[in-house]
Design an enzyme around this catalytic site. Structure first.
Site, mmCIF file in Angstrom:
data_model
loop_
_atom_site.group_PDB
_atom_site.id
_atom_site.type_symbol
_atom_site.label_atom_id
_atom_site.label_comp_id
_atom_site.label_asym_id
_atom_site.label_seq_id
_atom_site.Cartn_x
_atom_site.Cartn_y
_atom_site.Cartn_z
ATOM 1 C CG ASP A 152 50.326 63.838 36.720
ATOM 2 O OD1 ASP A 152 49.205 63.869 37.108
ATOM 3 O OD2 ASP A 152 51.424 63.498 37.455
ATOM 4 C CE LYS A 189 55.881 55.704 36.271
ATOM 5 N NZ LYS A 189 56.116 54.996 35.155
ATOM 6 C CE LYS A 214 54.145 58.564 23.896
ATOM 7 N NZ LYS A 214 53.448 59.045 25.333
ATOM 8 C CE LYS A 227 48.217 57.444 29.777
ATOM 9 N NZ LYS A 227 49.282 57.217 30.612
#
Lengths: 251, 407
Positions: free
Chosen positions: A127, A9, A40, A14
């Site tokens: 995702d 998510k 991003k 991450k």
């Protein structure tokens, strides 16, 4: 060459986890490439001292006919080869298609053959929202997929969706699900919650990272924990996770 | 091309689906929106392969929901169940699926497991990839060549790659290859059955004479050598190309007997055409600048070259022409051409449809994609075509229609 895709998510940590693991592996003498797959373009930020690097798609826009790997692959101080796929101009284009185009560009320049990394990490946005963001799971890319999650319900929902996509692809012998990495948020019974969810996803929790101010402290210094405080508790944990990810057999 | 472009009515070539007809015992399924299918269907009627192509129409909902993953296997079942049973099924995916990250490999794997006796391949109808390193036509030819049998043993044959039709039987290449120990020159169109077609995988050499075949030759280069010798109309270059072939085959033969015929053909054409200005274009040949240079060296007057860029192997000739002067270069997508279509340059004879369209030359050499040409024969036949064209007034529209260029 071991290729691992890390999903989870948005905002779950991450990029922090992957960057620390990359830096820890580099400290262990491994050649590591980290490919950020998020418009991003902030996957490798902590590896590069907080400085953004040019993305593959930005470079394609700027130098359509004269791209070289040197332009798009930046080696961090810790030795990690950093790449950001990038994305279209925000609010336009197709981010998933952007990932495909960036991967094709890296392939056409034989990035993996040139840098010969022992380990490649694909750090993929939130995702598996479309075919583009599923690309790292497909044949020829990652051999295994790990999902970073906390015990929060939204995070577990996302993890479940990713696990479903990976299993759906499994019949084609694509990447296998390598398990969940619990990046704890400090909520009650968090480990038990995540283990229960893992069992429902027919996988397991392969590692737990506790909440620690050391991560923010290192980031504030423009570094990963693996560089800033490698002998700290968190530094040791990231090092152990690095070993776990690169040694653990596929499910 | 990131600015206003002009597209000529003479622009076009074989489509990706039509290329699939080169494989014997093959059926084609085009997964696309209705309008793409309609366009392709008209082309299929014009070119006589309507009985080999079927369609699975998709719309926005299908793309959003991913329903093709279920629909394609079902449609394939219907297709392979109908007579005649195919040995190959080519599934074409339109731009919309190419762009949306559709996992065609998964589909091909799934249906290949269900029908192991049939070869399935994914083919991309993706003109948006034209400017990439994997453009549609070369990629399609690579796909066609992936159907060759890798385990067919080794034969003393040579494959011809690049052109969509075989060389003229009068071309000396057949004789030269035989003199060098090659048993035959194979082209897609030689094969009547898929089994024969697959035997091209046993050849000892891929001879690539147009750039369209280059990706395929590279894909096979681990097991099969290749020579890239783009069709040339320059006598010295032709001789050099044969030396390359001799080296690849480890044998050679005397080329001297062919020179006289070339010289005679050039002299006859030169005597008939005199100083009539000639225009050359990239729809006729893969080396428009090279052809212009060769004609100038033979004593003809070349006034214009119409081209879609300049290939790396044609750059030297372009530089030579530019330094010499006297020949105008036109980029065919230049929007400023639109006001002058039919009156660009001074050519009286146009080699190729594009040159004919832009120049309005009354005499048109009906040459497309170097078809049938290679070596000394290519020069001789081009000279004959020039003489024929000079002797008759051509209807460019009829030429284009006859070729089936516009669909």
């Amino acid at each position: 060459m071991l290729k691992i895709a890390v999903y989870g998510k948005g905002g779950i940590g991450k990029s922090t986890v992957v960057s620390n693991v990359s830096a820890a592996l580099a400290r262990q003498g491994k050649t590591v490439m980290q490919i950020g797959c998020d418009p991003k373009s902030d996957s490798t930020r902590t590896l590069t001292g907080g400085k953004p690097i040019k993305t593959v798609l930005d470079l394609m826009r700027e130098h359509k006919d004269s791209l070289s790997l040197d332009d798009m692959v930046v080696q961090s101080k810790s030795g990690v080869f950093c790449v950001e796929a990038g994305g279209p101009i925000p609010g336009t284009g197709c981010a998933g298609r952007g990932i495909i185009t960036a991967f094709e560009q890296l392939e056409s320049l034989h990035a993996l053959e040139v840098y010969k990394p022992d380990v490649v990490f694909y750090d993929v946005l939130g995702d598996v929202v479309c075919g583009g963001f599923a690309l790292p799971i497909r044949q020829g890319y990652a051999q295994k997929v790990c999902i970073v999650t906390s015990g929060e319900m939204m995070s577990l929902y996302a993890a479940n969706n990713i696990a479903y996509a990976v299993k759906n692809f499994a019949k084609h012998k694509y990447a296998a699900l390598g398990g969940l990495i619990l990046n704890a948020k400090g909520i009650a019974d968090e480990r038990a919650l995540v283990e229960k969810a893992a069992a429902e996803m027919e996988t397991k929790v392969i590692f737990e990272l506790p909440r620690s101010p050391m991560v923010q402290e290192a980031e504030a210094a423009g570094m990963t924990v693996a560089e800033y405080a490698p002998q700290s508790d968190m530094g040791i944990l990231f090092s152990e996770l690095a070993e776990k990810l690169t040694e653990a057999p596929h499910e | 091309m990131n600015s206003l472009c002009f597209c000529s009515a003479a622009f076009g070539s074989w489509g990706i689906v039509r290329l699939g007809t080169l494989v014997p015992e093959c059926k084609m399924l085009f997964v696309c929106p209705y309008s793409c299918g309609r366009h392709n269907s008209i082309g299929a009627i014009q070119h006589g392969y309507k009985d080999r192509v079927s369609y699975l129409f998709i719309d926005e909902k299908d793309v959003a929901l991913g329903t093709m993953y279920d629909d394609i296997p079902k449609t394939v079942h219907t297709l392979v169940s109908s007579e005649p049973k195919p040995k190959v099924v080519l599934i074409y995916f339109s731009c919309v699926l190419y762009m949306s990250g559709f996992d065609w490999d998964a589909i091909i794997e799934e249906i290949s497991q269900e029908y192991p006796e049939i070869q399935f391949r994914a083919c991309m109808m993706n003109p948006v990839a034209s400017e990439t390193s994997d453009p549609p036509v070369p990629a399609m030819i690579r796909t066609l060549c992936s159907l060759w049998n890798k385990d067919a043993g080794s034969a003393k044959t040579v494959n011809l790659l690049g052109p969509y039709s075989k060389l003229s039987p009068e071309c000396e290449l057949y004789t030269v290859l035989q003199a060098c120990g090659a048993q035959d020159l194979l082209h897609f169109t030689n094969a009547q059955t898929y089994d024969d077609y697959a035997l091209m995988g046993s050849s000892m050499l891929n001879l690539v004479i147009r750039p369209e075949g280059l990706l395929a030759a590279k894909a096979w280069s681990d097991t099969m050598n290749y020579c890239f010798l783009p069709v040339s109309y320059n006598l010295a270059e032709v001789s050099g190309q044969y030396e390359t072939i001799f080296e690849a085959l480890g044998a050679k033969t005397d080329l001297a007997p062919y020179y006289d015929a070339v010289t005679t053909a050039i002299e006859k054409a030169r005597a008939m055409i005199g100083d009539l200005p000639i225009a050359v274009c990239s729809s006729a040949t893969c080396r428009p600048f090279g052809l212009a240079k060769a004609l100038v060296e033979y004593g003809f007057t070349v006034s214009d070259v119409f081209s879609d860029g300049c290939a790396f192997y044609d750059a030297e000739a372009k530089t030579w022409l530019a330094e010499r002067g006297g020949v105008a270069f036109h980029e065919i997508h230049d929007p400023s051409l639109v006001e002058q279509v039919g009156h660009i340059g001074t050519a009286q004879i146009a080699i190729g449809f594009m040159a004919g369209y832009y120049s309005g030359a009354p005499h048109v050499v009906n040459l497309m994609l170097d078809e049938g040409h290679f070596g000394f024969y290519g020069i001789i036949h081009l000279m004959e075509m020039l003489r024929d064209a000079a002797a008759t007034q051509s209807s460019l529209e009829a030429c284009i229609e006859r070729y089936g260029l516009i669909i």
